[in-house]
Design a protein around this motif. Structure first.
Motif, mmCIF file in Angstrom:
data_model
loop_
_atom_site.group_PDB
_atom_site.id
_atom_site.type_symbol
_atom_site.label_atom_id
_atom_site.label_comp_id
_atom_site.label_asym_id
_atom_site.label_seq_id
_atom_site.Cartn_x
_atom_site.Cartn_y
_atom_site.Cartn_z
ATOM 1 N N THR A 1 -5.368 -13.221 -8.951
ATOM 2 C CA THR A 1 -6.258 -12.159 -8.516
ATOM 3 C C THR A 1 -6.071 -11.603 -6.992
ATOM 4 O O THR A 1 -6.571 -10.463 -6.882
ATOM 5 N N GLU A 2 -5.391 -12.417 -6.147
ATOM 6 C CA GLU A 2 -5.174 -11.962 -4.718
ATOM 7 C C GLU A 2 -4.711 -10.748 -4.488
ATOM 8 O O GLU A 2 -5.511 -9.752 -3.735
ATOM 9 N N PRO A 3 -3.801 -10.103 -5.349
ATOM 10 C CA PRO A 3 -3.293 -8.722 -4.957
ATOM 11 C C PRO A 3 -4.469 -7.703 -5.337
ATOM 12 O O PRO A 3 -4.577 -6.494 -4.694
ATOM 13 N N PHE A 4 -5.145 -7.829 -6.324
ATOM 14 C CA PHE A 4 -6.182 -6.969 -6.913
ATOM 15 C C PHE A 4 -7.609 -6.956 -5.774
ATOM 16 O O PHE A 4 -8.151 -5.960 -5.521
ATOM 17 N N ILE A 5 -7.643 -8.292 -5.641
ATOM 18 C CA ILE A 5 -8.862 -8.518 -4.522
ATOM 19 C C ILE A 5 -8.597 -7.683 -3.142
ATOM 20 O O ILE A 5 -9.546 -7.160 -2.654
ATOM 21 N N TRP A 6 -7.212 -8.085 -2.712
ATOM 22 C CA TRP A 6 -6.712 -7.305 -1.460
ATOM 23 C C TRP A 6 -6.747 -5.641 -1.764
ATOM 24 O O TRP A 6 -7.410 -5.067 -0.675
ATOM 25 N N ARG A 7 -6.328 -5.154 -2.773
ATOM 26 C CA ARG A 7 -6.528 -3.755 -2.869
ATOM 27 C C ARG A 7 -7.949 -3.079 -3.037
ATOM 28 O O ARG A 7 -8.156 -2.360 -2.244
ATOM 29 N N TYR A 8 -8.711 -3.926 -3.508
ATOM 30 C CA TYR A 8 -10.276 -3.623 -3.699
ATOM 31 C C TYR A 8 -10.751 -3.301 -2.197
ATOM 32 O O TYR A 8 -11.542 -2.612 -1.943
ATOM 33 N N THR B 1 -9.370 -3.351 0.603
ATOM 34 C CA THR B 1 -8.803 -2.443 1.747
ATOM 35 C C THR B 1 -8.169 -0.914 1.098
ATOM 36 O O THR B 1 -7.819 -0.106 1.934
ATOM 37 N N LEU B 2 -8.290 -0.657 -0.064
ATOM 38 C CA LEU B 2 -7.816 0.686 -0.447
ATOM 39 C C LEU B 2 -8.653 1.813 0.205
ATOM 40 O O LEU B 2 -7.888 2.786 0.336
ATOM 41 N N HIS B 3 -9.787 1.720 0.228
ATOM 42 C CA HIS B 3 -10.785 2.767 0.693
ATOM 43 C C HIS B 3 -10.383 3.074 2.189
ATOM 44 O O HIS B 3 -10.482 4.247 2.602
ATOM 45 N N ARG B 4 -9.724 2.110 2.982
ATOM 46 C CA ARG B 4 -9.435 2.362 4.464
ATOM 47 C C ARG B 4 -7.963 2.293 4.560
ATOM 48 O O ARG B 4 -7.493 2.430 5.835
ATOM 49 N N THR B 5 -7.280 2.446 3.551
ATOM 50 C CA THR B 5 -5.768 2.476 3.920
ATOM 51 C C THR B 5 -5.386 3.936 4.143
ATOM 52 O O THR B 5 -5.581 4.814 3.500
ATOM 53 N N THR B 6 -4.536 3.973 5.137
ATOM 54 C CA THR B 6 -3.660 5.104 5.832
ATOM 55 C C THR B 6 -2.313 5.041 5.363
ATOM 56 O O THR B 6 -1.690 4.091 5.675
ATOM 57 N N TYR B 7 -1.477 5.997 4.984
ATOM 58 C CA TYR B 7 -0.112 5.982 4.739
ATOM 59 C C TYR B 7 0.340 7.189 5.738
ATOM 60 O O TYR B 7 -0.003 7.975 5.780
ATOM 61 N N TYR B 8 1.674 6.530 6.377
ATOM 62 C CA TYR B 8 2.503 7.609 7.148
ATOM 63 C C TYR B 8 3.836 7.502 6.672
ATOM 64 O O TYR B 8 4.578 6.504 6.515
ATOM 65 N N VAL B 9 4.333 8.617 6.576
ATOM 66 C CA VAL B 9 5.839 8.746 6.477
ATOM 67 C C VAL B 9 6.538 9.557 7.403
ATOM 68 O O VAL B 9 6.244 10.641 7.935
ATOM 69 N N THR B 10 7.480 8.739 8.268
ATOM 70 C CA THR B 10 8.083 9.414 9.353
ATOM 71 C C THR B 10 9.924 9.409 8.888
ATOM 72 O O THR B 10 9.919 9.314 7.509
ATOM 73 N N ASN B 11 10.472 9.797 9.824
ATOM 74 C CA ASN B 11 11.774 10.128 9.419
ATOM 75 C C ASN B 11 12.503 8.786 9.352
ATOM 76 O O ASN B 11 13.905 8.846 8.984
ATOM 77 N N GLN B 12 12.088 7.597 9.611
ATOM 78 C CA GLN B 12 12.716 6.248 9.621
ATOM 79 C C GLN B 12 12.107 5.331 8.708
ATOM 80 O O GLN B 12 12.665 4.309 8.355
ATOM 81 N N ARG B 13 10.841 5.436 8.699
ATOM 82 C CA ARG B 13 9.955 4.483 7.629
ATOM 83 C C ARG B 13 8.910 5.160 6.959
ATOM 84 O O ARG B 13 8.277 6.043 7.380
ATOM 85 N N ARG C 1 11.523 -2.487 -6.543
ATOM 86 C CA ARG C 1 11.575 -2.860 -8.055
ATOM 87 C C ARG C 1 10.549 -4.264 -8.351
ATOM 88 O O ARG C 1 10.590 -4.694 -9.324
ATOM 89 N N ARG C 2 9.730 -4.654 -7.397
ATOM 90 C CA ARG C 2 8.800 -5.621 -7.536
ATOM 91 C C ARG C 2 7.931 -5.200 -8.621
ATOM 92 O O ARG C 2 7.439 -4.235 -8.726
ATOM 93 N N ILE C 3 7.691 -6.381 -9.647
ATOM 94 C CA ILE C 3 6.811 -6.268 -10.630
ATOM 95 C C ILE C 3 5.309 -6.366 -10.281
ATOM 96 O O ILE C 3 4.342 -6.001 -10.507
ATOM 97 N N MET C 4 5.340 -7.595 -9.488
ATOM 98 C CA MET C 4 4.000 -8.076 -8.997
ATOM 99 C C MET C 4 3.518 -6.967 -7.933
ATOM 100 O O MET C 4 3.931 -6.340 -7.273
ATOM 101 N N PRO C 5 2.072 -6.701 -8.013
ATOM 102 C CA PRO C 5 1.333 -5.898 -7.243
ATOM 103 C C PRO C 5 1.551 -6.158 -5.793
ATOM 104 O O PRO C 5 1.480 -7.495 -5.244
ATOM 105 N N ASP C 6 1.396 -5.214 -4.978
ATOM 106 C CA ASP C 6 1.661 -5.379 -3.434
ATOM 107 C C ASP C 6 0.231 -5.990 -3.025
ATOM 108 O O ASP C 6 -0.903 -5.090 -2.713
ATOM 109 N N GLY C 7 0.176 -7.281 -2.554
ATOM 110 C CA GLY C 7 -1.076 -7.954 -2.120
ATOM 111 C C GLY C 7 -0.797 -8.013 -0.573
ATOM 112 O O GLY C 7 0.160 -7.625 0.303
ATOM 113 N N TYR C 8 -1.756 -8.982 -0.240
ATOM 114 C CA TYR C 8 -2.010 -9.440 1.359
ATOM 115 C C TYR C 8 -0.682 -10.055 1.773
ATOM 116 O O TYR C 8 -0.263 -9.876 3.014
#
Length: 157
Positions: free
Chosen positions: A61-68, A70-82, A118-125
C-alpha cells in the motif's frame, strides 16, 4: 480533473503483487503450522502477523498512500537535462539520458499520465528517481517535449 491515485498500469503490478503476497502468506502458514507444535497457536499467528503480514501490507500500500498524500502538492519540471518532481520539500529527478521508456495514457479531456521507465511497481516514497508524471493537464504537450528532448518515440497505451 479526476484525482485518483490508481492508474491503469497499476493493475499489472497489483495482480503480480497479490500473487506474490499470497505465496509469502502460504509459506508463513506452513512454517507456523510446523512451529505450532512447540508454541501456542495464538502466539505463532501473532508472530507471523508481526513479522510477515503487516510489513507485506505496508509494502503493497505504500506507493498509493504516498501518491494520495503528495499528489495534490506535486509539481513537475522539465528542463533540457532532466525531469524533476517536487512532491513536497524533497525533489526527485531523472536525467533525460536515463529515460528508457516514454509511454503515456491520454484521457478524454486531454489529461493523462506519462511513464518514464519500465518499472511495473508504482512510484512511491522509496524511489529516488522520477518514474511517472501523474495528472498532467495536457499530456500531448509534455510527451512531445520529452520526445524531442530524449529522441524516444512515445507509445500510447
Amino acid at each position: 480533473m479526476r484525482r485518483s491515485v490508481f492508474l491503469r498500469l497499476d493493475l499489472r503490478w497489483m495482480r503480480f503483487s497479490l500473487k506474490f503476497h499470497a505465496v509469502v502468506f502460504a509459506i508463513t502458514a506452513v512454517i507456523a503450522g510446523l512451529v505450532s507444535t512447540s508454541l501456542d497457536l495464538h502466539e505463532v499467528w501473532m508472530i507471523a502477523l508481526a513479522t510477515v503480514v503487516v510489513p507485506e501490507v505496508f509494502h503493497f500500500t505504500e506507493p498509493f498512500i504516498w501518491r494520495y498524500r503528495t499528489l495534490h502538492r506535486t509539481t513537475y519540471y522539465v528542463t533540457n537535462q532532466r525531469v524533476v518532481s517536487v512532491p513536497r520539500r524533497r525533489a526527485r529527478s531523472a536525467r533525460l539520458a536515463e529515460i528508457d521508456n516514454l509511454s503515456y495514457v491520454e484521457e478524454k479531456d486531454g489529461s493523462g499520465y506519462i511513464r518514464l521507465d519500465r518499472r511495473i511497481m508504482p512510484d512511491g516514497y522509496g524511489n529516488g528517481t522520477v518514474a511517472e508524471l501523474i495528472h498532467v493537464p495536457d499530456v500531448h504537450e509534455v510527451v512531445d517535449l520529452l520526445s524531442g528532448l530524449t529522441g524516444r518515440t512515445p507509445v500510447a497505451h
